[in-house]
Each structure stands twice: as structure tokens, then as C-alpha cells.
Design an enzyme around this catalytic site. Sequence first.
Site, mmCIF file in Angstrom:
data_model
loop_
_atom_site.group_PDB
_atom_site.id
_atom_site.type_symbol
_atom_site.label_atom_id
_atom_site.label_comp_id
_atom_site.label_asym_id
_atom_site.label_seq_id
_atom_site.Cartn_x
_atom_site.Cartn_y
_atom_site.Cartn_z
ATOM 1 C CD GLU A 109 -2.429 2.497 -3.373
ATOM 2 O OE1 GLU A 109 -3.244 3.359 -3.682
ATOM 3 O OE2 GLU A 109 -1.888 2.368 -2.344
ATOM 4 C CG ASP A 153 -1.774 1.169 1.290
ATOM 5 O OD1 ASP A 153 -2.658 1.254 0.448
ATOM 6 O OD2 ASP A 153 -1.730 1.821 2.355
#
Length: 611
Positions: free
Chosen positions: A344, A301
Amino acid sequence: MDREKIIEYLRGRGLFGYEHFGAHFVWEDNCSQVRFTVYAPNAKNVCLIGDFSSWQPWQMQRLDCGVWTLVSPDPQEGQRYKYQITTQSGEVWDRADPFAFSSQLRPENASVITCLNHHRWQDSDWLSKRGKNFDRPLNIYELHLGSWKRKDGEDAECFYQYDEICDQLIPYLKEMGYTHIELLPLTEYPLDASWGYQVSGYFSATSRYGKPEQLMKLIDCCHQAGIGVIFDFVPTHFVRDFHALHLFDGSCMYEPDDENQRYSPWDTALFDFTKPHVISFLRSSLNFWISVYHADGIRYDAVANLIYRNGKKEDGPNDAGLWFLRSVNYDLWQEHPEVMLIAEDSSDYPKVTAPVVYGGLGFDYKWDLGWMHDTLDYLATPFGERSAMTNRFLFSMSYFYQNNHLLPLSHDEVVHGKKTIIDKLWGNYEQKFAQLRCLYLYLFFHPGKKLSFMGNELAEFLEWSEQREPGWNLLSYPAHQKFHQFLQKLHKLYLEFPCLWEQDYDSRYFRWLHMGPSIFVIQRSDYQQSSLIAAINLSDKDAQCTLELDCGLVPILDTFDPEGKNVCDVAVKSKYPYSDKITLSLTVPALSGVVLKPSEPQKKNIKKKIS
């Protein structure tokens, strides 16, 4: 205790910290005992408390490297425990174990003594064949385990346990044609509304959905059914709740010493990657989910926050974060060469998916957030203004081959007032559904692996909430059912034809045959030069284009009428003497798309007529 491994961990090179820290069953003095080990170098004193001591403190032994340890035959599996830490200023705090394998169900927060050897894995065949999937189909279903399906009731009773959900989830994935699931973070977290992105336990599978062996069973069952499992992982920040890592031993053990650099905009604490043991802690956590839980991939993330200071290019590179990424990705590649590492990343930093040995960050895939934003912005534009947006719609292919991109329509796009995917699209009710089918046709013909969040396949108009299920009842409405059935057919088409996934990252196998402004025509090919063509009309009027090819075309899937009445018209406009070339006139209805398969028999007939 392996002192050399402890020192390796403290120097920032550890991958197996979970084997040395935490609570472990050991055989010592001819009996089974539990060894507790915690790193708290700045603590004045550390004691162990738990069910086994009636929560009275047991003194732990301090080693010269700042590690505290205690071995006892009294603790039993399933009992709760904490470390009672006395700081240099004399404050006494009760802390959960940073390396706990299990935790109490929130709002309680004690660690739980847990053995991870109960499950007997039966996925050896899957593990022997899995890989990075560069030349395989990769169609990921992203889901939040606590809200995909819920029981009637409130609080903990509404959650299905990890193993309970197998019988519902796996048949659905197979029926729909997904190859993998990506689970929103399962590392323990206190607040349901954080969806797992504010972590308190980096080695503890959240107790909301059951015990570790139940999660192992879910993953095992997925593997036996041919479904891969990707874990979402949060490497940049952690929750500030005071039972966890925050100011763990009275000092800034895991976070920056500078208070101005310590906290994130999400009111979480940031990891300090200049501290070697922090790097080992996160390296060990990543390796843990792969080694112990058989994860097939890890999605990191908010990678931009590791690449740049504060996640902003203008603030300069985050050298410590970059070192962490290169270090851990290289070692995980060495340790688990078949496991996918996915970024990401919203930045334009170069070589995100290049190997570390070639100056890259070592990821296998990078989310193409640019493609997602440009495509959705184009489809949110009124029909009469779209011609001015054509270059933006086409822009993704100008940079696509610089990294191995994965195309996401993720949970981030259907929350916080952003509207759902279908509700972002311009037009009336019918036009939105027509464009949604076109969007997904474009998604599966654009190079790159695919990801879509749960509920997208239902054409949800209601934004996702972790407090309820997607609107499964929508499938009783014709428009939603039609889209769901179309997507199922599109997924099966994707799995059937290698040209849609075999050469995702080789530009020679992708071709624009027509580039708007009304009709966009894409050709995808494979090693054998077999191909499929998609023609998509994103205007609100019927449109026509001409294609020069060496064969005829037969429609095999139509967004306008997925049941089989192909309304796209393909006509031979002209033929070239002494050549296989023909010009085809292609008419596509407004807001619809069609998949076309080259027709070899038609090609031979054309040759015969010309001769």
C-alpha cells in the site's frame, strides 16, 4: 536453544525468531516442559510471572547476548504469563511476551501459553497450486472480521468466532465471485477503533474472534473452497500501551532513541530499522503468518513511510526502511515463491514491484491509489465540467505499466467523513446508482487486479463503522439489489473471460478505442486474441461514437438494465471493399455502460456480402 539462530536473529538476518523466542513446549529431562525466552539486553533483571507461580516472580537466567531464559515443567497450556522486568533505574514493569502466540481478551493483556500444532491442515492441494496470480483472476474482498457479521449482544459476545463465520462467509464469497479475502489486521491490538492498525502482539492472532486453531480452520476452509487469504500487516509502528513493546526493557529497544523521531502522528511508536533485532522481529512476524497460518499474501500498510523519512519525499529516502523492505522481500521470495507481497504505497518511488535483484523493492503488487483518487474525483465532478477532467480520467494508463498495480476501493475510502463510494458520486439518487455500475464496469476493464471493501457491493450510503454490520437489509430495496446483482454478474464475467486478467501487465493487450469526452471504450485481449470491449458513457446525455473494427459486436452485459434488455445500439455504419474493416456506430444511453463481444459470424457475413 539454538544459539547460532539466536545470534543470526540479533544480527538482523532472522526469519524464524518465533521458533526460538516466546513460550515453547520442549522435551527435556525426560518430561514435557515449557521454555520461556525473551530478549531484553538492557534490563537489570527479568523474572517470569504467571498462573503457574501464583504470579510470584521466578528468576530467569541471563545469557551473555542479552537473552533471558527459563525452563519449567509446571506451566500448562492456556495459562497466562508475563515477564517482570527490572530496569537499570530500578523500576519494575510487567510486560507481555513480544513473541506470544495468544493473548488475553482486551482489556486484559497477559500472554497465554499456546501450542500451535493442534490443527490438522487439509489444504495441501491448494498450497501446491497457488501462485502470484499475475496471469490468473484476482478479485479481492477486503473485510473487517469483527463487523462483517455480528451476533446480537454487546462487547465480546457480539463477535463471531473465526470458525463460526465460515458457514456464512465462504458461500457468500463463492456466490459473489470473489477469489480472495483480505483481512484487516488480526495481529493482537488493544483498541477496537484502531481496526488492528495499532498492534500490540505481532505473533498473536487477536483473541476477539477465538483461538489460533480456530483461525487456522477458517483459513483451511477457505483454501478447500478455492478462496485465498491475504493478511494486512503493519510494519511501521506499534501501540504505545505500556504492556507491549514500548520502552520494553527500560530502553528504546524497538523504537528510535531520539524522542523527536520516536512517535508517529497516530500517537504510536515507530520501529527503528537501524537496529538489527528490530528487522529480524518484523521479518520473523511476516514469515510466521505465511509459514504457520498459510497466508497466501501479505499486504504491507503505509509503505511510503518506509520509503521516505516521515513518509514525505521532500524529507529524503529512508535508507534503513528501504533496506528492510529489500531484505525481507527477497528472503520471503526465496522462502515462499508462491506467496503475494503487496504494497500500500502512495509514493511515486520507482521499481516498487521490480525484483530486488533488479534494483526493485521486491513487491509483487502495488496499490494504485492514483487511479482510485483520479477516478473518484472525476465522478464527483458535475457533468458539465467533466470534459475538462478527461485527461485526469485517462492519466492512470500513462504510468500503469511501470509497476504491477492493483486497483483498490478500500476501507480507507469509506470512513472519517470521506463518504461512501456511491455517495462520493455527483448527481441525484438514480444518477449515483447508474454511475456506480459504470464505475465497477470500468474497474473490471481497466488492467490490474481488483480489491473492494465489504459493503461497497451493497451500495452503502452509511460510512463503515467497526461497531456494526454493513447494511445487509439494503438488499430488500430495488436499487441496491439491482446493483448487487449487477456486480455478481460482472464478477462472473471477469472469471469467465481470460482477456480481463490474463495479460494485465502487458500493454499490447490493452487498447483505448475511444477516449471521451463522453464515451470511453476499452478493448481487452488475451493470448488467443479473444477480446471483450466495454463502452461507458459518463455524461448525463445519450452519446454516440464510431469504432473501426474487423468484426461486429454483440452486447452481453448492460449496466442500464442488467436483466438483459440491452439498450445500447450497435449499427454498421459503413463497410470497406476488399477488407474486413467495418465502421460501427455505437450509441450508449446516459450514465450507462455495455460489455460487447466480437461477433465472428457477423464478420463472416460481412466478408460474403463484400465479395
